[in-house]
Scaffold this motif. Sequence first.
Motif, PDB file in Angstrom:
ATOM      1  N   GLN A 142      36.924  50.270  34.594  1.00  0.00           N
ATOM      2  CA  GLN A 142      37.445  49.899  35.908  1.00  0.00           C
ATOM      3  C   GLN A 142      36.292  49.687  36.889  1.00  0.00           C
ATOM      4  OE1 GLN A 142      40.746  52.184  37.542  1.00  0.00           O
ATOM      5  NE2 GLN A 142      41.410  52.682  35.468  1.00  0.00           N
ATOM      6  N   LEU A 143      35.306  50.565  36.863  1.00  0.00           N
ATOM      7  CA  LEU A 143      34.144  50.416  37.744  1.00  0.00           C
ATOM      8  C   LEU A 143      33.391  49.129  37.424  1.00  0.00           C
ATOM      9  CD1 LEU A 143      32.778  54.069  37.973  1.00  0.00           C
ATOM     10  CD2 LEU A 143      33.979  52.768  39.738  1.00  0.00           C
ATOM     11  N   LEU A 144      33.254  48.823  36.154  1.00  0.00           N
ATOM     12  CA  LEU A 144      32.602  47.580  35.751  1.00  0.00           C
ATOM     13  C   LEU A 144      33.401  46.379  36.268  1.00  0.00           C
ATOM     14  CD1 LEU A 144      30.400  46.093  34.182  1.00  0.00           C
ATOM     15  CD2 LEU A 144      31.850  46.285  32.152  1.00  0.00           C
ATOM     16  N   LEU A 145      34.713  46.434  36.114  1.00  0.00           N
ATOM     17  CA  LEU A 145      35.571  45.362  36.621  1.00  0.00           C
ATOM     18  C   LEU A 145      35.424  45.231  38.136  1.00  0.00           C
ATOM     19  CD1 LEU A 145      37.813  43.244  36.205  1.00  0.00           C
ATOM     20  CD2 LEU A 145      39.467  45.110  36.466  1.00  0.00           C
ATOM     21  N   PHE A 146      35.397  46.344  38.847  1.00  0.00           N
ATOM     22  CA  PHE A 146      35.233  46.307  40.299  1.00  0.00           C
ATOM     23  C   PHE A 146      33.894  45.702  40.677  1.00  0.00           C
ATOM     24  CE2 PHE A 146      38.238  50.170  40.776  1.00  0.00           C
ATOM     25  CZ  PHE A 146      39.335  49.349  40.640  1.00  0.00           C
ATOM     26  N   GLY A 147      32.857  46.041  39.924  1.00  0.00           N
ATOM     27  CA  GLY A 147      31.545  45.448  40.172  1.00  0.00           C
ATOM     28  C   GLY A 147      31.574  43.941  40.003  1.00  0.00           C
ATOM     29  N   LEU A 148      32.231  43.469  38.956  1.00  0.00           N
ATOM     30  CA  LEU A 148      32.346  42.022  38.731  1.00  0.00           C
ATOM     31  C   LEU A 148      33.142  41.342  39.831  1.00  0.00           C
ATOM     32  CD1 LEU A 148      32.955  41.993  34.868  1.00  0.00           C
ATOM     33  CD2 LEU A 148      30.885  41.267  36.086  1.00  0.00           C
ATOM     34  N   VAL A 149      34.245  41.956  40.238  1.00  0.00           N
ATOM     35  CA  VAL A 149      35.067  41.388  41.317  1.00  0.00           C
ATOM     36  C   VAL A 149      34.268  41.371  42.617  1.00  0.00           C
ATOM     37  CG1 VAL A 149      37.130  41.761  42.744  1.00  0.00           C
ATOM     38  CG2 VAL A 149      37.279  41.975  40.255  1.00  0.00           C
ATOM     39  N   ALA A 150      33.507  42.426  42.891  1.00  0.00           N
ATOM     40  CA  ALA A 150      32.691  42.475  44.110  1.00  0.00           C
ATOM     41  C   ALA A 150      31.660  41.354  44.104  1.00  0.00           C
ATOM     42  CB  ALA A 150      32.001  43.836  44.233  1.00  0.00           C
ATOM     43  N   VAL A 151      31.043  41.113  42.966  1.00  0.00           N
ATOM     44  CA  VAL A 151      30.067  40.024  42.859  1.00  0.00           C
ATOM     45  C   VAL A 151      30.749  38.674  43.069  1.00  0.00           C
ATOM     46  CG1 VAL A 151      28.531  38.815  41.247  1.00  0.00           C
ATOM     47  CG2 VAL A 151      28.419  41.306  41.464  1.00  0.00           C
ATOM     48  N   LEU A 152      31.933  38.499  42.489  1.00  0.00           N
ATOM     49  CA  LEU A 152      32.666  37.233  42.675  1.00  0.00           C
ATOM     50  C   LEU A 152      33.056  37.018  44.134  1.00  0.00           C
ATOM     51  CD1 LEU A 152      34.955  37.168  39.505  1.00  0.00           C
ATOM     52  CD2 LEU A 152      33.037  35.646  40.033  1.00  0.00           C
ATOM     53  N   LEU A 153      33.570  38.067  44.781  1.00  0.00           N
ATOM     54  CA  LEU A 153      33.934  37.957  46.199  1.00  0.00           C
ATOM     55  C   LEU A 153      32.713  37.607  47.047  1.00  0.00           C
ATOM     56  CD1 LEU A 153      36.320  41.017  46.631  1.00  0.00           C
ATOM     57  CD2 LEU A 153      36.961  38.602  46.721  1.00  0.00           C
ATOM     58  N   THR A 154      31.590  38.186  46.691  1.00  0.00           N
ATOM     59  CA  THR A 154      30.350  37.932  47.417  1.00  0.00           C
ATOM     60  C   THR A 154      29.872  36.503  47.195  1.00  0.00           C
ATOM     61  OG1 THR A 154      29.774  40.251  47.258  1.00  0.00           O
ATOM     62  CG2 THR A 154      27.980  38.724  47.713  1.00  0.00           C
ATOM     63  N   ALA A 155      29.968  36.030  45.963  1.00  0.00           N
ATOM     64  CA  ALA A 155      29.513  34.674  45.639  1.00  0.00           C
ATOM     65  C   ALA A 155      30.295  33.625  46.425  1.00  0.00           C
ATOM     66  CB  ALA A 155      29.647  34.417  44.142  1.00  0.00           C
ATOM     67  N   VAL A 156      31.561  33.900  46.673  1.00  0.00           N
ATOM     68  CA  VAL A 156      32.397  32.963  47.433  1.00  0.00           C
ATOM     69  C   VAL A 156      31.889  32.807  48.864  1.00  0.00           C
ATOM     70  CG1 VAL A 156      34.736  32.641  48.361  1.00  0.00           C
ATOM     71  CG2 VAL A 156      34.431  33.351  45.997  1.00  0.00           C
ATOM     72  N   THR A 157      31.290  33.850  49.404  1.00  0.00           N
ATOM     73  CA  THR A 157      30.824  33.815  50.802  1.00  0.00           C
ATOM     74  C   THR A 157      29.330  33.557  50.911  1.00  0.00           C
ATOM     75  OG1 THR A 157      30.435  36.194  50.848  1.00  0.00           O
ATOM     76  CG2 THR A 157      32.623  35.437  51.512  1.00  0.00           C
ATOM     77  N   ALA A 158      28.684  33.265  49.807  1.00  0.00           N
ATOM     78  CA  ALA A 158      27.226  33.092  49.821  1.00  0.00           C
ATOM     79  C   ALA A 158      26.817  31.908  50.691  1.00  0.00           C
ATOM     80  CB  ALA A 158      26.710  32.888  48.396  1.00  0.00           C
ATOM     81  N   ALA A 159      25.852  32.165  51.530  1.00  0.00           N
ATOM     82  CA  ALA A 159      25.269  31.141  52.406  1.00  0.00           C
ATOM     83  C   ALA A 159      23.914  31.676  52.865  1.00  0.00           C
ATOM     84  CB  ALA A 159      26.177  30.879  53.608  1.00  0.00           C
ATOM     85  N   PRO A 160      23.041  30.794  53.301  1.00  0.00           N
ATOM     86  CA  PRO A 160      21.740  31.274  53.788  1.00  0.00           C
ATOM     87  C   PRO A 160      21.914  32.266  54.943  1.00  0.00           C
ATOM     88  CG  PRO A 160      21.736  28.886  53.536  1.00  0.00           C
ATOM     89  CD  PRO A 160      23.154  29.342  53.337  1.00  0.00           C
ATOM     90  N   GLY A 161      21.178  33.357  54.874  1.00  0.00           N
ATOM     91  CA  GLY A 161      21.210  34.356  55.935  1.00  0.00           C
ATOM     92  C   GLY A 161      22.344  35.367  55.826  1.00  0.00           C
TER      93      GLY A 161
END
Length: 186
Positions: A142-161
């Motif tokens: 579950q923690l691994l899954l949460f880590g992956l979801v957190a990375v995906l959520l972050t990637a969606v908002t990725a922008a300079p700065g």
Amino acid sequence: MRATLQTLAIVGLFGIAQAALRPLGLVGLFALSTPLSLAPWTVVTSVYAHASLGHLLANALGLLLVGPLVERRTTAPRFHAFVVTTGALAGVAQVTLGGLVGPSPAVLGLSGAVFALGGYLLAGNVASARLFDRLRLSERRQLLLFGLVAVLLTAVTAAPGVALIAHAVGAFCGLVAGRAGLLDVR
């Protein structure tokens, strides 16, 4: 929506203070940077301060989308404690881990806490609980899954700065807290 509006009022007061201190060159009093021991109060102040009006408005919109949904399930003191704790953890992670790969700029903003609130909603609802019960994942998975979801959520908002580490840490904290029902009072 009381706790959400209270949080926005605190953010607004910090914005006024930043505007008043800008001509004196003292805006940096709010920004979190390393070493943390030089200005330990910024672990909290950086959560409520913002780099610009646009930055503040973007975080306010995010808070208005997820805050009221979380606060229905908890008390105002728990909501505020969650916001400041997850925002502080996200900021500290950003400046310390970001500093490992190069110079880490100072951070400001509520986005780590907003991601935590969103993560809480994502993992702490009835549909997610049923899904996790059916999947029968170990806590480690579950923690691994949460880590992956957190990375995906972050990637969606990725922008300079954008403070990507802060977003990922906030989302991860919220996902774990949501799965545990940390804020739920019913």
